[in-house]
Design a protein around this motif. Sequence first.
Motif, PDB file in Angstrom:
ATOM      1  N   SER A  24       0.837  -1.198   0.000  1.00 32.09           N
ATOM      2  CA  SER A  24       0.000   0.000   0.000  1.00 32.09           C
ATOM      3  C   SER A  24       0.876   1.254   0.000  1.00 32.09           C
ATOM      4  CB  SER A  24      -0.908   0.012   1.226  1.00 32.09           C
ATOM      5  OG  SER A  24      -0.130   0.241   2.399  1.00 32.09           O
ATOM      6  N   VAL A  30      -9.655   2.742  -4.727  1.00 35.97           N
ATOM      7  CA  VAL A  30      -8.242   2.828  -4.333  1.00 35.97           C
ATOM      8  C   VAL A  30      -8.063   3.912  -3.279  1.00 35.97           C
ATOM      9  CG1 VAL A  30      -5.927   3.449  -5.138  1.00 35.97           C
ATOM     10  CG2 VAL A  30      -7.361   1.925  -6.504  1.00 35.97           C
ATOM     11  N   ASP A  31      -7.349   3.559  -2.225  1.00 37.50           N
ATOM     12  CA  ASP A  31      -6.975   4.551  -1.215  1.00 37.50           C
ATOM     13  C   ASP A  31      -5.561   4.257  -0.746  1.00 37.50           C
ATOM     14  OD1 ASP A  31      -7.116   2.411   0.594  1.00 37.50           O
ATOM     15  OD2 ASP A  31      -9.070   3.009   1.380  1.00 37.50           O
ATOM     16  N   ASP A  65      -4.479   2.567   1.607  1.00 37.67           N
ATOM     17  CA  ASP A  65      -4.255   1.230   2.160  1.00 37.67           C
ATOM     18  C   ASP A  65      -4.461   0.119   1.127  1.00 37.67           C
ATOM     19  OD1 ASP A  65      -3.710   2.008   4.901  1.00 37.67           O
ATOM     20  OD2 ASP A  65      -5.822   2.595   5.003  1.00 37.67           O
ATOM     21  N   THR A  66      -4.710   0.495  -0.103  1.00 42.36           N
ATOM     22  CA  THR A  66      -4.930  -0.498  -1.165  1.00 42.36           C
ATOM     23  C   THR A  66      -3.599  -1.084  -1.624  1.00 42.36           C
ATOM     24  OG1 THR A  66      -6.854   0.747  -1.947  1.00 42.36           O
ATOM     25  CG2 THR A  66      -5.897  -0.880  -3.459  1.00 42.36           C
ATOM     26  N   PHE A 118      -6.034  -0.495 -11.684  1.00 47.22           N
ATOM     27  CA  PHE A 118      -7.213   0.296 -11.330  1.00 47.22           C
ATOM     28  C   PHE A 118      -7.752   1.109 -12.506  1.00 47.22           C
ATOM     29  CE2 PHE A 118      -3.697   3.012  -9.449  1.00 47.22           C
ATOM     30  CZ  PHE A 118      -3.752   4.056 -10.380  1.00 47.22           C
TER      31      PHE A 118
END
Length: 505
Positions: free
Chosen positions: A96, A123-124, A126-127, A164
């Motif tokens: 991440s 998606v952030d 921590d992804t 993504f």
Amino acid sequence: MNDLPENLPDAVRAYMEALPAGRYVGFPLQSLDRTGVPAWKVAFFLQDQDAMPGNMPSGYGYGLDDDAALIGAFAEIAEAILPTLKLLDEPQWVGSYRHLRLERGERGIVDPFTLCLPAGSPVDHDTPLAWVETTRLATGEPVLVPMDIAATDYFELPAGYVPFTPLITNGLGAGPDFEWAVGHGLLELLQRDGNGLLFRALDAGVMLDIDPADLAPDTLDLMRRLDGLGIEVLPKYATDEFGLANVYVVGHDREGHGPRVPVMLSACGEACDPDRNVALRKALLEFCSARVRKTYAHGPLAEAASVAPPSFLDDFVQSAMPSLVGGESRALETMREWALMEPAALKTHLDRTVFARKGSKRFADLPTADLADTRERGRHARWTLEAAGFDVLALDGSPRNGRVGVAKVIVPGLEVETMSYHRIGERNARKLMEMDSPLLRFGPESERLKPVRLTPEALARLGGRQPMLDVAAVDEAVGPLYPLYREPEAHHVAHVLEGHALNGA
């Protein structure tokens, strides 16, 4: 090699030395139109087809002479394959952003929220993502970037990895050295960032008001030639942001002069350059090239067969079949509809947007600069961006033992593919807000309203309210104009409509 000139330019020889073993087939395309602008198609059949099945690198080149067209075609092949071969052996990191930032520091990794994520993307920080190392050109520091943005081919991704966003080639460049390649790729990034919300389905219709006295002689000669041939050329203005001339050229055949095939009407040439004449010349040449390229790639098989060597189309389709089968169905279906239209119907289809005339901009008011080559023009653009606070990164795809440079340039904050893939960040959100566009709204998330993914700082700069992209309205605006954004693989439409004719075509 088949049908390539004996005396190839040194630049072409350099690309051939850098590429892996394989067979080239090249042939001119300009007989498919009447402009006379040199255009070449070069295909490269890899000797080791099993290494990358379905990978069929090919290039289209154009220019004021055959040498320039051939160099451009081979440069596209180099861009298509050399970064992939390089990245297959490069180290990758999986983790991440939050975790890897602890290891690399804030300057050593790119925040995904600055990379123009698709609206509503999950998606952030921590992804888990796959990452590859690029170089910050201002300092030479290594910087991690998601493979979703850096990769140009699915062969480069870890097994089973789902990016993504669809992989795109925007920002690729090639040339005699790495810095030249960076300049090439950077100007393409700026071109697409500047015109993405102003042409095609959202064409602003701002015509360039050109005094012939302000044109370079070769550009003036080409415009007069096209006019004399019955081709109505529409040079248009996108932006002059960053002190660069961002222009594009569309056009149509006047009544009684064609087009040869309907899809020619969708031809467009784009350019961004520190100098207005360089930009306009490039856009004009690319417009002429697009007319023959689209005829060859998406017209009837008889058109392609009239310029291609015997059996080439069969060989091409057989090698590219995995790409045909896995291609984007939306692009195929809409281009198929265009192929079945009469020219007058397709022109009417494009009149409201592509051929719109809503205002004007004096060509003489666009920037001008005396810069020797792509290396210098790219350097100028990079310094301008860095002065404006942008971080210019590049992935070096150059061969380890070659005389050419290949780069993929990545500039967090610049944007692309809002209308095709719903990718949007702070810049395009601001532009849509300033345009009072119905594509950007505020309200609760829903099936059609998707949040623009932004850093807290970017959100604050936009006023603190969460902007939402109306993805349904975007899709409705693009609608049947989707082939202006994404085209199917060459000959895919003809393969569907008349596939039985491939053998012996």
